[in-house]
Design an enzyme around this catalytic site. Structure first.
Site, PDB file in Angstrom:
ATOM      1  CD  GLU A   1      13.393 -14.920  14.279  1.00 44.65           C
ATOM      2  OE1 GLU A   1      12.744 -14.216  12.975  1.00 44.65           O
ATOM      3  OE2 GLU A   1      15.137 -14.892  13.934  1.00 44.65           O
TER       4      GLU A   1
ATOM      5  NE  ARG B   1       5.590 -43.116  25.893  1.00 45.11           N
ATOM      6  CZ  ARG B   1       5.037 -43.924  26.743  1.00 45.11           C
ATOM      7  NH1 ARG B   1       4.652 -43.735  27.940  1.00 45.11           N
ATOM      8  NH2 ARG B   1       6.043 -45.206  26.793  1.00 45.11           N
TER       9      ARG B   1
ATOM     10  CE  LYS C   1       9.902 -24.464  12.916  1.00 42.21           C
ATOM     11  NZ  LYS C   1      10.376 -24.007  12.559  1.00 42.21           N
TER      12      LYS C   1
ATOM     13  NE  ARG D   1       5.789 -22.348  12.998  1.00 43.30           N
ATOM     14  CZ  ARG D   1       5.788 -23.253  14.901  1.00 43.30           C
ATOM     15  NH1 ARG D   1       4.944 -23.739  14.200  1.00 43.30           N
ATOM     16  NH2 ARG D   1       6.091 -22.768  14.761  1.00 43.30           N
TER      17      ARG D   1
ATOM     18  CG  HIS E   1      18.371 -17.439  15.731  1.00 45.45           C
ATOM     19  ND1 HIS E   1      18.526 -18.356  14.705  1.00 45.45           N
ATOM     20  CD2 HIS E   1      16.852 -17.080  15.580  1.00 45.45           C
ATOM     21  CE1 HIS E   1      17.612 -18.660  14.068  1.00 45.45           C
ATOM     22  NE2 HIS E   1      16.769 -17.737  14.643  1.00 45.45           N
TER      23      HIS E   1
ATOM     24  CG  HIS F   1      15.427 -18.638  10.019  1.00 44.55           C
ATOM     25  ND1 HIS F   1      14.675 -17.068  10.107  1.00 44.55           N
ATOM     26  CD2 HIS F   1      14.891 -18.680  11.068  1.00 44.55           C
ATOM     27  CE1 HIS F   1      14.088 -16.532  10.954  1.00 44.55           C
ATOM     28  NE2 HIS F   1      14.560 -17.433  12.551  1.00 44.55           N
TER      29      HIS F   1
ATOM     30  CE  LYS G   1       6.616 -18.394  14.952  1.00 45.24           C
ATOM     31  NZ  LYS G   1       8.037 -18.367  15.961  1.00 45.24           N
TER      32      LYS G   1
ATOM     33  CG  ASN H   1      11.612 -21.736   8.671  1.00 42.91           C
ATOM     34  OD1 ASN H   1      12.055 -21.431   9.927  1.00 42.91           O
ATOM     35  ND2 ASN H   1      10.978 -22.644   7.920  1.00 42.91           N
TER      36      ASN H   1
ATOM     37  CG  HIS I   1      19.430 -22.596  10.615  1.00 39.88           C
ATOM     38  ND1 HIS I   1      18.181 -22.719  10.376  1.00 39.88           N
ATOM     39  CD2 HIS I   1      19.014 -21.356  11.482  1.00 39.88           C
ATOM     40  CE1 HIS I   1      17.411 -23.026  11.307  1.00 39.88           C
ATOM     41  NE2 HIS I   1      17.907 -21.710  11.923  1.00 39.88           N
TER      42      HIS I   1
ATOM     43  CD  GLU J   1       8.366 -24.634   8.758  1.00 46.05           C
ATOM     44  OE1 GLU J   1       9.276 -24.912   9.782  1.00 46.05           O
ATOM     45  OE2 GLU J   1       9.496 -24.955   8.116  1.00 46.05           O
TER      46      GLU J   1
END
Lengths: 383, 383
Positions: free
Chosen positions: A184, A120, A142, A240, A264, A247, A226, A244, A251, A236
């Site tokens: 990016e 955890r 992330k 935030r 990517h 993206h 960032k 993206n 994606h 997010e």
């Protein structure tokens, strides 16, 4: 060495940027002399840098272990993640074990998620060795793995204790991956800093040649942008999402081609051009700025056209994207260069921009082959 | 209906306890009329209560889906967890989807972990239908799955938005599982509330008969004790460890027998007796109190002896436990009934208590069969 601070209260941490950081005493802050460290890396990076990191960590930990994974986006899955858990459990590693992610975005995302889940939650440190990871994926917490039905669908928001970006490691990076990282960096300028965008237009050739001062400036400014966004919205829930930009389309490109075919950053490059097209069609971005973005993406060595897949395939793939909000797909759009907004866009404008940048118009309900010139005509589409 | 509040700032939530809660409008607080709900349950519970929960949720959500998993601790693994992700992704569920865990501790732990990971976090609600889940596992945000090398090794701290404990659902519970739940209730009295421990001694038969007022009092007081501890130490950096009283030994029993052979509560029952034995040997607990604990565990219908496994097997299994702190195994021990401390214990005292409560003394380095009477002599052991 320069430092950028990510301000997240108790979870705040430093990003250290510079040359030769793996060979210096960079890791004293995260030392745990009675506990273990586990370096997670891949078969490409291990022969280059694992030994240096091992030596840098040994003075600070009771024992330094290594877990070497196969290299590639196609391994960003549960069976590969489980190899990290196997390595930890076979050595009976406890909750004080610190994980070190040595590699690119895939290694960082997987190691971070493993650290989030193992017992955890155990501490972890990012040691990004690709430009994309140094300017983007190693910062902000992330973490995730892919699912056959969607990219990054299973993960956690989990912050590292420290990020160490040694720009010397970029010298072993293939040019294609340098370009992927530049995507990016361009994104950060486009959404948040018009001046930085202009600086990139001036310095693009120096960046592609990995000139030290240019690279350090671009990495630092990207991390600052960032970090400022993440500090305002860690999980997010709002702002935030502007990170993206490009993206949603990116994606869809990655998933449509099969993970690992397009890098990517390449998908984000083409995705930004399409998103700028939607912004332009909505009157948010003037045509000259859309051209500037496309030109900078092109000069970074990135594709400015999406791969030729049927339009409907793109639309289907975007429905399941995480920015999907109870059925309404919202896009990150540019409001002038250096500004971003999150907005639902009419489907005809999305369709129009996709067709203008490579998607194939479906002639019939059956899948058509590669589109004829006529079917690829850009411009507005009657519904 | 009675309510216990878990005070965790922005993540605070209510536990609602009472009869017939599945048939009432208990879920209005978590309504998301534009989003979906997914009920996660198992093949045993689904025929009993899934329809009632489905009807209770339908007015509050755009659509209510179900995911029915196989029943049993042996399914608390990745492949079964992945069926929840499959169900969510096949229906393109977005970030506003709320997961409802309808079942016992396994369903609660898996659903909570799925909610923690899906798109890096979606809301979830606990609807525990076993006594163990109502008094313990549904409260406090510990979620996890098992790994072949250790129980609950992969998980997250992730809080539900609401817990709804309908005590009527306990009427369909096998007596063995009622006893398993009583183990955690006894634990809460033993570590934190001597008066409640005394109340349990008076009311044990009424609890086993599931008399309404007795059950509601025991569930409420257990939840209050657990909530107070969790509010002070959400991620188990210190105090929260006292909730693991009996669990270091209990986990070793479960792992040693193979998950699913002993119920978790049964293992904790025997584990508490062994831990009380260590407490007594350290002079922290008077012999009369150790006898009272053992007697109450016995009257709850629980084993007071660990299964006959070689001593070394127990010692090996405890090394990897999560409370393992850089090599030193610490135990939660009783300092009088109603008080707990976390302390490293000399191995000979641990060994002595294990041998007194069922572990087999190994005659030689080779594994011996079931121990002879001589090899099972209780008492202190020369090192």
């Amino acid at each position: 060495m320069t430092t950028v601070r990510v301000e997240l209260d108790q979870r705040a941490y430093d990003i250290r940027i510079g040359a030769g950081l793996l060979g210096r005493d960079t890791f004293a802050d995260v030392a745990q002399p009675k506990a273990r460290a586990l370096i997670v890396t891949n078969t490409t990076v291990a022969p280059l840098y694992a030994q240096a990191l091992q030596q840098a960590l040994e003075p600070h930990f009771a024992e330094v272990l290594q877990c070497v994974l196969p290299d590639g986006e196609q391994y960003k899955d549960w069976p590969t993640l489980n190899r990290i858990f196997d390595a930890l459990l076979e050595r009976q590693c406890d909750r004080k074990t610190t994980l070190f992610a040595l590699g690119g975005g895939v290694i960082g995302d997987m190691t971070g998620f493993a650290a989030a889940c193992y017992m955890r939650g155990v501490p972890f440190v990012q040691v990004p060795t690709t430009l994309l990871a140094q300017v983007d994926s190693s910062v902000g917490g992330k973490t995730a793995i892919n699912h056959p039905l969607g990219k990054n669908m299973i993960g956690a928001f989990y912050q590292p204790r420290l990020v160490v970006a040694d720009v010397e490691t970029l010298r072993t990076l293939p040019p294609r991956e340098v370009s992927a990282g530049l995507a990016e960096i361009i994104k950060h300028g486009a959404i948040a800093d018009a001046e930085f965008f202009g600086w990139l237009e001036t310095h693009m050739e120096r960046l592609r040649a990995l000139e030290h001062d240019a690279v350090v400036h671009a990495v630092r400014r990207s991390c600052e942008i960032k970090a400022a966004v993440v500090a305002q919205d860690e999980t997010e829930s709002g702002l935030r999402a502007i990170l993206n930009f490009g993206h949603t389309f990116g994606h869809a490109i990655e998933a449509g081609m099969g993970y690992g075919q397009w890098l990517h950053g390449e998908a984000v490059g083409a995705g930004m051009v399409i998103a700028a097209g939607v912004s332009e069609r909505l009157g948010l971005l003037d045509p000259a700025s859309a051209v500037r973005l496309q030109e900078l993406v092109r000069r970074a060595g990135l594709p400015v056209e999406a791969p030729a897949l049927p339009l409907q395939r793109y639309l289907d793939l975007m429905q399941v994207d995480k920015k999907n909000d109870a059925g309404n797909v919202r896009f990150v759009l540019l409001q002038g260069l250096g500004g971003a907004v999150l907005r639902a866009a009419p489907q005809d404008l999305v369709t129009s921009s996709l067709l203008a940048h490579g998607a194939i118009r479906d002639a019939s309900p059956a899948m058509s082959g590669p589109g004829s010139p006529a079917s690829r005509t850009a411009g507005s589409l009657a519904a």
